[in-house]
Design a protein around this motif. Structure first.
Motif, PDB file in Angstrom:
ATOM      1  N   GLU A 149      21.041  42.434  42.671  1.00  0.00           N
ATOM      2  CA  GLU A 149      21.811  41.647  41.706  1.00  0.00           C
ATOM      3  C   GLU A 149      23.250  41.436  42.156  1.00  0.00           C
ATOM      4  N   MET A 150      23.890  42.466  42.727  1.00  0.00           N
ATOM      5  CA  MET A 150      25.284  42.341  43.148  1.00  0.00           C
ATOM      6  C   MET A 150      25.424  41.365  44.309  1.00  0.00           C
ATOM      7  N   SER A 151      24.461  41.349  45.216  1.00  0.00           N
ATOM      8  CA  SER A 151      24.501  40.399  46.332  1.00  0.00           C
ATOM      9  C   SER A 151      24.403  38.968  45.817  1.00  0.00           C
ATOM     10  N   TRP A 152      23.585  38.771  44.784  1.00  0.00           N
ATOM     11  CA  TRP A 152      23.473  37.449  44.193  1.00  0.00           C
ATOM     12  C   TRP A 152      24.786  37.018  43.548  1.00  0.00           C
ATOM     13  N   LYS A 153      25.517  37.963  42.968  1.00  0.00           N
ATOM     14  CA  LYS A 153      26.809  37.632  42.372  1.00  0.00           C
ATOM     15  C   LYS A 153      27.795  37.148  43.429  1.00  0.00           C
ATOM     16  N   VAL A 154      27.710  37.730  44.622  1.00  0.00           N
ATOM     17  CA  VAL A 154      28.566  37.281  45.731  1.00  0.00           C
ATOM     18  C   VAL A 154      28.214  35.850  46.110  1.00  0.00           C
ATOM     19  N   VAL A 155      26.914  35.572  46.227  1.00  0.00           N
ATOM     20  CA  VAL A 155      26.468  34.215  46.559  1.00  0.00           C
ATOM     21  C   VAL A 155      26.910  33.238  45.470  1.00  0.00           C
ATOM     22  N   GLN A 156      26.801  33.653  44.218  1.00  0.00           N
ATOM     23  CA  GLN A 156      27.210  32.798  43.108  1.00  0.00           C
ATOM     24  C   GLN A 156      28.706  32.492  43.173  1.00  0.00           C
ATOM     25  N   ALA A 157      29.502  33.508  43.464  1.00  0.00           N
ATOM     26  CA  ALA A 157      30.955  33.311  43.544  1.00  0.00           C
ATOM     27  C   ALA A 157      31.315  32.354  44.676  1.00  0.00           C
ATOM     28  N   ILE A 158      30.653  32.496  45.834  1.00  0.00           N
ATOM     29  CA  ILE A 158      30.911  31.595  46.959  1.00  0.00           C
ATOM     30  C   ILE A 158      30.514  30.170  46.590  1.00  0.00           C
ATOM     31  N   PHE A 159      29.380  30.035  45.906  1.00  0.00           N
ATOM     32  CA  PHE A 159      28.903  28.708  45.506  1.00  0.00           C
ATOM     33  C   PHE A 159      29.871  28.049  44.528  1.00  0.00           C
ATOM     34  N   GLU A 160      30.359  28.808  43.565  1.00  0.00           N
ATOM     35  CA  GLU A 160      31.195  28.244  42.509  1.00  0.00           C
ATOM     36  C   GLU A 160      32.646  28.049  42.939  1.00  0.00           C
ATOM     37  N   ARG A 161      33.141  28.913  43.822  1.00  0.00           N
ATOM     38  CA  ARG A 161      34.567  28.874  44.160  1.00  0.00           C
ATOM     39  C   ARG A 161      34.842  28.455  45.597  1.00  0.00           C
ATOM     40  N   GLY A 162      33.822  28.505  46.453  1.00  0.00           N
ATOM     41  CA  GLY A 162      34.034  28.145  47.848  1.00  0.00           C
ATOM     42  C   GLY A 162      34.254  26.658  48.035  1.00  0.00           C
TER      43      GLY A 162
END
Length: 267
Positions: free
Chosen positions: A23-36
């Protein structure tokens, strides 16, 4: 990561087998997707219906609604090959016509590979390499049987059996080299493999060079089979370097020759 890549023209983030991500790894991917910025993310997964993802449900819903409508998210479902596509693959691999293939041939190959492109390619390579085809009484191309007189069966119940067949067909010396590779891990330096090989077979100092070159030849066979992959460290090579390598190759110092030839090669 987001701060360091925001000035880049394009950053490619590729992730495979994300069905194993927590779940935490997915949160990293989500943050990159939304803010990158200028980040293209390619993600591979087994079918989520059979392999549930631990991704946040709200984010997953937004991917399939808002982000998909905005053109930021695209989902491509890669299905296994159907029987017709398997027939076409067999015809292409063996350079024969689709109408020349016996139905028992393509059905067996389809069952063995599950229609998965990678496994199908592997199965056809094994069939072609080991000459496992035969002309049947009906004039069509079929498969040699591994047991009995039935020429319509490949004799492998799964891809695992097919993989074992390819390994078992290798020379004993090559299998020993593969055993060494398995002990060394997923990747290893060729120099380390040569040194370990020496200890395994108690190679004399005067025979170290021949032993190292022999191991390289064995590993080359496994590389040609697609079992191993080889990579080289990239560096600038000058004329002086080439002359130095030639001098070392002609040297009587076994350790210098081995270090020079095998350094910076990874399997």
């Amino acid at each position: 990561f987001i701060r360091c890549t925001k000035h880049a023209n394009l950053v490619l983030l590729a992730l495979d087998d994300v069905q194993w991500m927590d779940e935490m790894s997915w949160k990293v991917v989500q943050a990159i997707f939304e803010r990158g910025q200028n980040v293209l993310t390619l993600i591979g997964s087994r079918p989520p219906s059979a392999n549930p993802l631990t991704v946040d449900k709200t984010f997953w819903s937004e991917l399939h609604s808002k982000y998909q409508d905005d053109g930021r998210y695209l989902e491509i479902i890669l299905q296994p090959f159907n029987e017709k596509e398997v027939q076409q693959m067999i015809a292409s691999a063996l350079d024969i016509g689709v109408n020349e293939i016996d139905s028992s041939f393509w059905r067996n190959v389809h069952t063995t590979s599950g229609g998965m492109p990678h496994y199908l390619t592997y199965a056809l390579e094994t069939i072609k390499r080991n000459n496992l085809t035969v002309k049947l009484d009906n004039g069509l191309v079929g498969l040699k049987s591994s047991e009995g007189d039935d020429d319509s069966k490949l004799g492998f119940g799964s891809v695992n059996e097919l993989l074992l067949y390819r390994v078992d067909a290798l020379d004993a010396a090559v299998r020993n080299a593969l055993h060494l590779a398995a002990v060394l891990g997923n990747d290893f330096d060729l120099l380390d493999a040569a040194l370990t090989y020496e200890h395994m077979f108690r190679v004399r100092n005067s025979e170290r060079w021949e032993s190292a070159m022999g191991l390289c030849s064995l590993l080359d066979i496994a590389i040609d089979e697609g079992i191993l992959e080889q990579s080289f460290a990239v560096g600038d090579v000058t004329g002086d370097d080439a002359d130095g390598d030639a001098d070392v190759a002609g040297s009587n110092n076994e350790e210098e020759k081995i270090d020079s030839s095998l350094d910076k090669v990874t399997i």
